[in-house]
Design a protein around this motif. Structure first.
Motif, mmCIF file in Angstrom:
data_model
loop_
_atom_site.group_PDB
_atom_site.id
_atom_site.type_symbol
_atom_site.label_atom_id
_atom_site.label_comp_id
_atom_site.label_asym_id
_atom_site.label_seq_id
_atom_site.Cartn_x
_atom_site.Cartn_y
_atom_site.Cartn_z
ATOM 1 N N ARG A 158 12.122 -23.447 59.046
ATOM 2 C CA ARG A 158 12.899 -23.739 60.259
ATOM 3 C C ARG A 158 12.586 -25.146 60.764
ATOM 4 O O ARG A 158 13.497 -25.878 61.169
ATOM 5 N N GLY A 189 11.182 -18.246 66.158
ATOM 6 C CA GLY A 189 11.103 -19.699 66.117
ATOM 7 C C GLY A 189 10.225 -20.200 64.993
ATOM 8 O O GLY A 189 9.854 -19.450 64.082
ATOM 9 N N GLU A 217 5.580 -28.468 61.901
ATOM 10 C CA GLU A 217 6.221 -29.780 61.816
ATOM 11 C C GLU A 217 5.471 -30.708 60.859
ATOM 12 O O GLU A 217 6.079 -31.577 60.225
ATOM 13 N N LYS A 252 21.239 -23.269 65.954
ATOM 14 C CA LYS A 252 21.241 -24.006 67.220
ATOM 15 C C LYS A 252 20.321 -25.215 67.137
ATOM 16 O O LYS A 252 20.646 -26.301 67.629
ATOM 17 N N ASP A 253 19.142 -25.032 66.512
ATOM 18 C CA ASP A 253 18.198 -26.145 66.345
ATOM 19 C C ASP A 253 18.834 -27.285 65.552
ATOM 20 O O ASP A 253 18.714 -28.458 65.908
ATOM 21 N N GLY A 313 19.191 -18.846 65.719
ATOM 22 C CA GLY A 313 18.347 -19.807 66.412
ATOM 23 C C GLY A 313 18.180 -21.089 65.619
ATOM 24 O O GLY A 313 18.197 -22.194 66.182
ATOM 25 N N ALA A 314 18.026 -20.955 64.302
ATOM 26 C CA ALA A 314 17.892 -22.135 63.448
ATOM 27 C C ALA A 314 19.172 -22.965 63.466
ATOM 28 O O ALA A 314 19.126 -24.201 63.460
ATOM 29 N N ALA A 368 19.967 -31.084 66.850
ATOM 30 C CA ALA A 368 19.304 -32.249 66.265
ATOM 31 C C ALA A 368 20.285 -33.193 65.579
ATOM 32 O O ALA A 368 19.878 -34.249 65.090
ATOM 33 N N LYS A 395 15.216 -28.567 60.933
ATOM 34 C CA LYS A 395 15.400 -29.433 62.098
ATOM 35 C C LYS A 395 15.207 -30.904 61.716
ATOM 36 O O LYS A 395 15.946 -31.778 62.188
#
Length: 337
Positions: free
Chosen positions: A18, A291, A214, A46-47, A43-44, A51, A22
């Motif tokens: 995920r 998330g 990240e 939307k991310d 949700g992914a 971005a 992003k």
């Protein structure tokens, strides 16, 4: 203007995948998001869109080859030829080997190893004909140095390394421009520890030091852009595990036998029958989206000096050589005076 990249990421509903989606989205990529959990996929999506990218969500079990092939078709119908395929999806069981049921071990292997095989196969079936494309396998330090309580997962990660090496040699033999590389990861703060099937008395945790997803995602993005290297290692702990296993494996066996049980558990008691994601996705209960992050934010690192050095080694060496040259010049001038 260059067309946006078309990227496929498996396991995209949470964790490293995920976070990687992003990052690719920030480059304007069109991304096919593959996972079982539809809430996490939403949700992914939307991310990705927030971005700056575009996303197609495809609920898929990576252990089913036909579903993977259908997902690849859907992505190319929507966005065009796939440029980058990232295999991340996995599952695991935290338990001594003798407490893992045969069907559970099989399921972990089908998702965490064959899922990579199937993803690689459907990607290569398209990329080889075009003579372009990149496949990134998200591996683990545990693919070189196994630890207790994760025999199924460690076995799958070892298998990915062997499988990928074989495929790479075939691509080289055929003078193909398609690239395949592996990014070996350290312990990462992902939701897996909250939903993994566990028979441990306490809540599972990644073995410290722990990195944020990240950090791992930056490693994946760099590998996708520079796929000629066979492997990338993320985190100093990964370097220590892989290199150490080459030279002191017997000592590590005994060290891990002493420390490996405690280091993979918190002090929090958990029920042995807590819900898990081995057979069904865990996101979606009460609309819950896990998330990218797990529950260990306060213990996790957001940066890796080792990874920065790995990605900029030529710059570092060049600067060091230049610095030594400047020092030599200054010294010579001082001596002449």
């Amino acid at each position: 203007m260059k067309d946006p990249q078309v990227v496929v990421i498996t396991g995209a509903s949470a964790g490293i995948a995920r976070a990687t989606a992003k990052l690719f989205a920030k480059t304007g990529a069109n991304i096919g998001l593959i996972a079982r959990g539809e809430t996490g996929l939403a949700g992914a999506k939307k991310d990705v869109e927030a971005a700056g990218g575009h996303a197609l969500t495809i609920p898929t079990d990576v252990a089913d080859y036909d579903q993977m092939e259908a997902a690849a078709v859907a992505v190319e119908d929507a966005f065009g030829p796939i440029d980058v395929w990232v295999n991340v999806a996995f599952t695991s069981v935290f338990a001594p080997f003798t407490e893992i049921k045969p069907d559970e071990f099989k399921r972990v292997t089908e998702v965490s190893y064959l899922g990579f095989v199937y993803g690689t196969h459907v990607a290569l079936s398209r990329m080889i004909k075009r003579d372009r494309g990149t496949i990134v396998q998200v591996g683990s330090a545990l693919g070189s140095r196994s630890i207790p309580l994760q025999s199924a997962y460690c076995g799958a990660k070892h298998a990915i390394n062997g499988f990928t090496e074989s495929v790479r040699t075939e691509l080289i033999h055929d003078h193909s421009k398609v690239k395949i590389t592996v990014v070996q990861m350290p312990a990462v703060n992902t939701p897996q520890f909250s939903w993994v099937l566990s028979r441990l008395p306490n809540h599972p945790q990644p073995v410290p030091p722990i990195y944020q997803p990240e950090v791992a995602a930056r490693g994946v993005l760099y590998a996708a852009r520079h796929p000629s290297r066979k492997q990338y290692w993320v985190g100093l702990s990964t370097v220590k595990a892989i290199v150490g296993n080459k030279f002191i494996a017997p000592l590590l066996d005994h060290y891990l036998a002493r420390t490996g049980y405690k280091s993979q558990q918190t002090s929090e008691k958990v029920s042995p029958d807590r819900p898990n994601n081995l057979w069904e996705p865990r996101d979606g209960a009460d609309g819950h989206d896990f998330g990218a992050h797990g529950i260990f934010d306060d213990k996790s690192k957001g940066h890796s000096g080792q990874m920065w050095f790995s990605h900029h080694v030529k710059l570092v060496i060049g600067s060091a050589v230049g610095g030594l040259g400047l020092m030599a010049l200054i010294t010579a001038r001082t001596v002449r005076r």
